[in-house]
Motif scaffolding. Structure first.
Motif, PDB file in Angstrom:
ATOM      1  N   ARG A 139      -2.432  -3.972  -1.244  1.00 58.79           N
ATOM      2  CA  ARG A 139      -1.931  -2.923  -0.356  1.00 58.79           C
ATOM      3  C   ARG A 139      -0.783  -2.197  -1.037  1.00 58.79           C
ATOM      4  O   ARG A 139       0.159  -2.815  -1.549  1.00 58.79           O
ATOM      5  N   GLN A 140      -0.859  -0.884  -1.041  1.00 53.31           N
ATOM      6  CA  GLN A 140       0.163  -0.048  -1.648  1.00 53.31           C
ATOM      7  C   GLN A 140       1.177   0.387  -0.592  1.00 53.31           C
ATOM      8  O   GLN A 140       0.938   0.270   0.608  1.00 53.31           O
ATOM      9  N   SER A 141       2.293   0.923  -1.026  1.00 59.17           N
ATOM     10  CA  SER A 141       3.337   1.353  -0.095  1.00 59.17           C
ATOM     11  C   SER A 141       2.882   2.504   0.800  1.00 59.17           C
ATOM     12  O   SER A 141       3.424   2.691   1.886  1.00 59.17           O
ATOM     13  N   ASN A 142       1.860   3.254   0.375  1.00 57.28           N
ATOM     14  CA  ASN A 142       1.356   4.367   1.181  1.00 57.28           C
ATOM     15  C   ASN A 142       0.305   3.922   2.199  1.00 57.28           C
ATOM     16  O   ASN A 142      -0.275   4.748   2.908  1.00 57.28           O
ATOM     17  N   GLY A 143       0.047   2.606   2.272  1.00 52.99           N
ATOM     18  CA  GLY A 143      -0.904   2.079   3.247  1.00 52.99           C
ATOM     19  C   GLY A 143      -2.331   1.984   2.750  1.00 52.99           C
ATOM     20  O   GLY A 143      -3.187   1.442   3.430  1.00 52.99           O
ATOM     21  N   LEU A 144      -2.597   2.512   1.558  1.00 47.25           N
ATOM     22  CA  LEU A 144      -3.939   2.434   0.985  1.00 47.25           C
ATOM     23  C   LEU A 144      -4.072   1.138   0.185  1.00 47.25           C
ATOM     24  O   LEU A 144      -3.080   0.508  -0.178  1.00 47.25           O
TER      25      LEU A 144
ATOM     26  N   TRP B 257      -5.540  -0.736  -3.207  1.00 48.05           N
ATOM     27  CA  TRP B 257      -5.978  -0.556  -4.588  1.00 48.05           C
ATOM     28  C   TRP B 257      -6.920  -1.705  -4.939  1.00 48.05           C
ATOM     29  O   TRP B 257      -6.567  -2.872  -4.772  1.00 48.05           O
TER      30      TRP B 257
ATOM     31  N   ASP C 115      -6.971   8.927   6.406  1.00 44.18           N
ATOM     32  CA  ASP C 115      -6.789   8.147   5.171  1.00 44.18           C
ATOM     33  C   ASP C 115      -8.104   7.672   4.559  1.00 44.18           C
ATOM     34  O   ASP C 115      -8.136   7.244   3.408  1.00 44.18           O
TER      35      ASP C 115
ATOM     36  N   LYS D 146      -9.273   9.290   1.178  1.00 48.90           N
ATOM     37  CA  LYS D 146      -8.431   8.861   0.050  1.00 48.90           C
ATOM     38  C   LYS D 146      -8.781   7.434  -0.352  1.00 48.90           C
ATOM     39  O   LYS D 146      -8.846   7.117  -1.539  1.00 48.90           O
ATOM     40  N   GLN D 147      -9.011   6.569   0.651  1.00 49.99           N
ATOM     41  CA  GLN D 147      -9.344   5.187   0.365  1.00 49.99           C
ATOM     42  C   GLN D 147     -10.696   5.085  -0.329  1.00 49.99           C
ATOM     43  O   GLN D 147     -10.858   4.326  -1.279  1.00 49.99           O
TER      44      GLN D 147
END
Length: 89
Positions: free
Chosen positions: A19-24, A26, A56, A59-60
């Motif tokens: 989980r990235q800081s932007n909520g997506l 990786w 989102d 983007k995901q």
């Protein structure tokens, strides 16, 4: 009383994504993946996508396209064939 039966919930501790800081999320890139692990990665991806807001989701999906677990499954199977562990199909 609020019903949670239709609420989409993100996995608390995903096994195959960070989980990235932007909520997506990786995808963790694996060189070799068993068939079962490949299926589990795809199931986890579906859970993540189902729980994401539509804003989102695109983007995901783009992040998920960066790593195809089927390529790693084929690499693992190719290595097993190379050493005679599984036979050609």
């Amino acid at each position: 009383m609020k019903s949670h039966s239709t609420e989409a919930i993100l996995p608390a501790m995903p096994r195959f994504h960070l989980r990235q800081s932007n909520g997506l999320y990786w995808p963790i890139t694996f060189v070799f993946v068993t068939e079962r692990m490949g299926q589990e990665i795809m199931q986890e991806r579906q859970l993540i996508l189902d729980a994401m807001p539509p804003s989102d989701r695109k983007k995901q999906e783009a992040l998920f396209r960066r790593y195809d677990p089927d390529v790693s499954v084929r690499a693992f199977q190719g290595t097993l064939r190379l050493f005679g562990i599984i036979k050609e199909s």
